[in-house]
Scaffold this active site. Structure first.
Site, PDB file in Angstrom:
ATOM      1  N   LEU A  22      58.206  38.294  31.914  1.00 28.97           N
ATOM      2  CA  LEU A  22      57.560  37.331  32.813  1.00 28.97           C
ATOM      3  C   LEU A  22      58.251  37.319  34.176  1.00 28.97           C
ATOM      4  CD1 LEU A  22      55.623  35.077  33.507  1.00 28.97           C
ATOM      5  CD2 LEU A  22      57.107  33.472  32.265  1.00 28.97           C
ATOM      6  N   TYR A  23      59.568  37.245  34.156  1.00 35.47           N
ATOM      7  CA  TYR A  23      60.338  37.196  35.410  1.00 35.47           C
ATOM      8  C   TYR A  23      60.098  38.457  36.241  1.00 35.47           C
ATOM      9  CZ  TYR A  23      64.560  37.446  38.344  1.00 35.47           C
ATOM     10  OH  TYR A  23      65.440  37.586  39.385  1.00 35.47           O
ATOM     11  N   VAL A  24      60.206  39.613  35.591  1.00 38.54           N
ATOM     12  CA  VAL A  24      60.033  40.872  36.325  1.00 38.54           C
ATOM     13  C   VAL A  24      58.580  41.037  36.793  1.00 38.54           C
ATOM     14  CG1 VAL A  24      60.000  43.386  35.975  1.00 38.54           C
ATOM     15  CG2 VAL A  24      62.060  42.084  35.466  1.00 38.54           C
TER      16      VAL A  24
ATOM     17  N   SER B 100      56.717  38.555  37.750  1.00 38.21           N
ATOM     18  CA  SER B 100      56.589  37.696  38.944  1.00 38.21           C
ATOM     19  C   SER B 100      57.208  38.375  40.158  1.00 38.21           C
ATOM     20  CB  SER B 100      57.219  36.319  38.692  1.00 38.21           C
ATOM     21  OG  SER B 100      58.633  36.378  38.732  1.00 38.21           O
ATOM     22  N   LYS B 101      58.324  39.059  39.960  1.00 40.82           N
ATOM     23  CA  LYS B 101      59.003  39.711  41.096  1.00 40.82           C
ATOM     24  C   LYS B 101      58.297  41.022  41.497  1.00 40.82           C
ATOM     25  CE  LYS B 101      62.513  36.887  41.855  1.00 40.82           C
ATOM     26  NZ  LYS B 101      62.868  36.307  43.159  1.00 40.82           N
TER      27      LYS B 101
END
Ligand code: NAP
Length: 249
Positions: A154-156, A158-159
């Site tokens: 999820l984090y990657v 978003s980035k």
């Protein structure tokens, strides 16, 4: 900032971690710096005190980058204090590392609104100023968009969206003299990664072993790069997404 015309910088999420290091580095180049934070006023005030103790100019402004009204107030306060904003560092972000099965809709909303929508809203606010003739936006992404670590989906994601936004926004805003770039930091020792138990973990040991420069990053590692991208020395660089990870890839 040698030969540059930029004077007023907003650094989002600058109450600690990489944002604090970036705010201090920009202040050392002579920029007036707005130290944005969401909840931790004390941290932001400490950063302001560090800057002003060295003769720099800074104020702390609370705002949640994920809300249009807060972003509007942030730019209003910055402009009232120092004039048009011509450097914007989109550093504020939230992250969790979890297996795919644990990703909830609430966490999706939290990460995507802070990391991606926040970057979009602040960039819109910068571009909405009709009294700037040039500006530099620097988005803080992550080397994870290159290394794709386990449990970071999820984090990657978003980035990675921030990286794509950077490239398209650079095309759209280039004709107005607004440059948009991103940096991709490697794993670094910050309040955020300490809260996740990263320092001293097996994960950190593996990352250091895979990093040609052989260590974890620190908040001091990114300020000079951001100050360069903010300056007129980087006048021909836009739409770039730059890996700054000690060679970890
Ligand atoms: N540290 C690393 O290893 C690493 C590696 C690659 C990329 N990065 C990226 O570098 C940036 C900084 O990371 P960090 O480790 O320094 O983070 P951190 O220590 O967790 O600090 C995050 C900062 O963002 C602020 N923030 C969070 N949500 C916000 C919101 N909605 N509106 C305004 N401010 C908000 C926090 O403010 P409050 O504390 O006041 O809430 C804090 O100042 C992030 O973009 C992160 O993704 C970090």
């Amino acid at each position: 900032m040698s030969g540059n015309t930029t004077r007023t910088a907003i650094v989002t999420g600058a109450s600690k971690g990489l944002g604090a290091g970036i705010a201090k580095a920009l202040a050392e180049t002579g920029a007036a710096v707005v130290v944005n934070y969401r909840g931790h006023a004390e941290g932001a005030e400490r950063v302001v005190e560090d800057i002003t103790a060295k003769g720099g100019r800074a104020i702390a402004v609370q705002a949640d980058v994920a809300g249009r009204e807060d972003v509007s107030r942030l730019f209003g306060r910055a402009r009232a204090a120092y004039g048009p904003v011509d450097v914007l560092v989109n550093n504020a972000a939230v992250a969790t590392f979890a297996p795919l099965s644990d990703i909830t809709e609430a966490e999706f909303q939290r990460e995507m609104t802070t990391n991606l929508l926040g970057t979009i809203l602040t960039t819109q606010a910068l571009a909405a100023q009709d009294d700037i003739t040039s500006a530099s936006v620097i988005n803080v992404s992550t080397a994870g968009t290159v290394t794709h670590p386990l449990y970071s989906s999820l984090y990657v994601a978003s980035k990675s969206a921030v990286n794509a936004f950077t490239i398209v926004a650079a095309k759209e805003l280039g004709p107005r003299g607004i440059r948009v770039n991103a940096i991709m930091p490697g794993p670094s020792d910050t309040e955020g990664t300490r809260a996740m138990g990263y320092p001293g973990s097996d994960q950190e040991a593996q990352a250091i072993a895979a990093t040609p420069l052989g260590r974890t990053g620190s908040p001091d590692d990114y300020g000079p790069l951001v100050a360069f991208l903010a300056s007129d020395d980087a006048r021909w660089i836009t739409g770039d997404v730059i890996l700054a990870s000690g060679g970890l890839r």
